[in-house]
Design an enzyme around this catalytic site. Structure first.
Site, short mmCIF file in Angstrom:
data_model
loop_
_atom_site.label_atom_id
_atom_site.label_comp_id
_atom_site.label_asym_id
_atom_site.label_seq_id
_atom_site.Cartn_x
_atom_site.Cartn_y
_atom_site.Cartn_z
N GLU A 65 0.84 -1.21 0.00
CA GLU A 65 0.00 0.00 0.00
C GLU A 65 0.87 1.26 0.00
OE1 GLU A 65 -1.49 1.97 3.22
OE2 GLU A 65 -1.10 0.41 4.71
N LYS A 86 -3.91 -0.94 14.22
CA LYS A 86 -3.20 0.10 14.94
C LYS A 86 -3.62 0.13 16.39
CE LYS A 86 -4.77 2.39 11.76
NZ LYS A 86 -5.46 3.44 11.04
N1 PSU Z 1 -1.38 1.86 9.81
C1 PSU Z 1 -0.18 2.50 9.90
N2 PSU Z 1 0.06 3.55 9.09
C2 PSU Z 1 -0.88 3.98 8.20
C3 PSU Z 1 -2.12 3.28 8.09
C4 PSU Z 1 -2.32 2.23 8.92
O1 PSU Z 1 0.65 2.17 10.70
O2 PSU Z 1 -0.61 4.94 7.48
C5 PSU Z 1 -3.10 3.67 7.05
C6 PSU Z 1 -3.48 2.45 6.19
O3 PSU Z 1 -3.39 2.83 4.83
C7 PSU Z 1 -4.91 2.15 6.58
C8 PSU Z 1 -5.41 3.54 6.87
O4 PSU Z 1 -5.63 1.50 5.57
O5 PSU Z 1 -4.34 4.13 7.61
C9 PSU Z 1 -6.68 3.52 7.66
O6 PSU Z 1 -7.19 4.80 7.73
P1 PSU Z 1 -8.66 5.05 8.32
O7 PSU Z 1 -8.54 4.68 9.77
O8 PSU Z 1 -8.92 6.51 8.07
O9 PSU Z 1 -9.57 4.15 7.54
#
Ligand code: PSU
Ligand code: MN
Length: 300
Positions: A24, A158
């Protein structure tokens, strides 16, 4: 539907049933600070190659939904100021306007699966945010993975999220979960989120056999802990600080995750960045090994 642009290398590998690992790009543009983001992105691609697979970093470059970035495109995603964070619902708009965007777990998984890729490596998934029963903030990663047939290697979700609620949603959505050499769901920066897992696997071959036995169109999640995790007390301090800053500054929606990650990186003076980098690289290595094992299963 918008056509996907596959690099020659990725297209050729897929046509010949050679192992490919999708990567990604939101972690590059929004998850890691410059300039280490570009260094890490290059290193991850090199590690995938060194472990026998072809890397396919996914992003939207000048409106093209691209699977396998050129070195210039990778640099653009890391360095340009106009790179949006694109989850599933954002991709069509940005592509139609000729823009640049980094893809999240949700959109990367969907694009990779459309391209015919079976493995995807990332750091941590999105999930259910704390207080979601009021805010309804749940990452689109979860619903995307419920109907996307791809194997995702991550170090759990996370640690800023409501992990128990996320695990409940993964169960509801029918997403299979394997602990890779671990009995507890990893907590991203933490080795162990405190939540036990039902299934533990020891080898890439074992994961490949699970993939080969899939009965649904949902994703298979392989959870592998950080090689050198953070101690829980340091983590709790960083988390409390970052969450209260996010609340006092009124950070909302898709800005929450990048904001909190940035606060972790600056407040820990590089410790969280180091762990985050090791998570991404070790998951890319494991995904490559699984891709190799799966490709050789498919040839039997
Ligand atoms: N985990 C990390 N760094 C990130 C992300 C996740 O350690 O940058 C990113 C991933 O691309 C994940 C996104 O899909 O954050 C999720 O964002 P949201 O919670 O807004 O859906
Ligand atoms: Mn959200």
């Amino acid at each position: 539907m918008k056509k996907l642009h596959l690099s020659d290398e990725v297209a050729e590998a897929l046509a010949n049933n050679r192992p490919v690992v999708a990567l990604e790009s939101t972690i590059i543009s929004h998850g890691l600070p410059r300039p280490s983001n570009l260094t890490v992105a290059r290193e991850v691609e090199a590690l995938v190659r060194a472990n026998g697979a072809v890397p396919a970093t996914i992003a939207i470059c000048e409106g093209r939904i691209t699977v396998g970035l050129t070195p210039n495109e990778l640099q653009g995603i890391a360095e340009r100021d106009d790179v949006a964070k694109a989850s599933t619902r954002d991709c069509s708009v940005i592509a139609s306007r000729g823009g640049w965007a980094a893809t999240t777990v949700a959109s990367t998984a969907q694009i990779a699966s459309l391209a015919g890729i079976s493995l995807f490596a990332t750091g941590g998934l999105g999930g259910v945010h704390r207080g979601a029963s009021e805010s309804f903030d749940e990452s689109a990663d979860l619903t995307a993975l419920s109907h996307t047939p791809i194997t995702v290697v991550s170090s759990g979700v996370k640690s800023i999220l409501d992990v128990a609620a996320t695990l409940e949603r993964l169960e509801t959505l029918g997403i299979t979960l394997l602990g890779y050499q671990c009995d507890y769901f990893p907590g991203f920066y933490l080795k162990d989120s405190g939540h036990p897992l039902e299934y533990r696997v020891e080898t890439p071959e074992e994961v490949a056999r699970v993939m080969d036995s899939a009965i649904s169109d949902g994703a298979l999640l392989v959870a592998s802990p950080a090689p050198e995790p953070m101690d829980p007390a340091t983590h709790q301090k960083l988390l409390d600080g970052a969450l209260s800053e996010a609340a006092s500054q009124g950070i909302k929606g898709k800005a929450v995750t990048p904001f909190i990650l940035e606060r972790f990186h600056s407040a820990s003076e590089g410790l969280s960045l180091k762990i985050n980098t090791e998570i991404i690289t070790s998951n890319a290595v494991l995904a490559s090994k699984i891709a190799v094992a799966y490709a050789s299963l498919a040839r039997d």
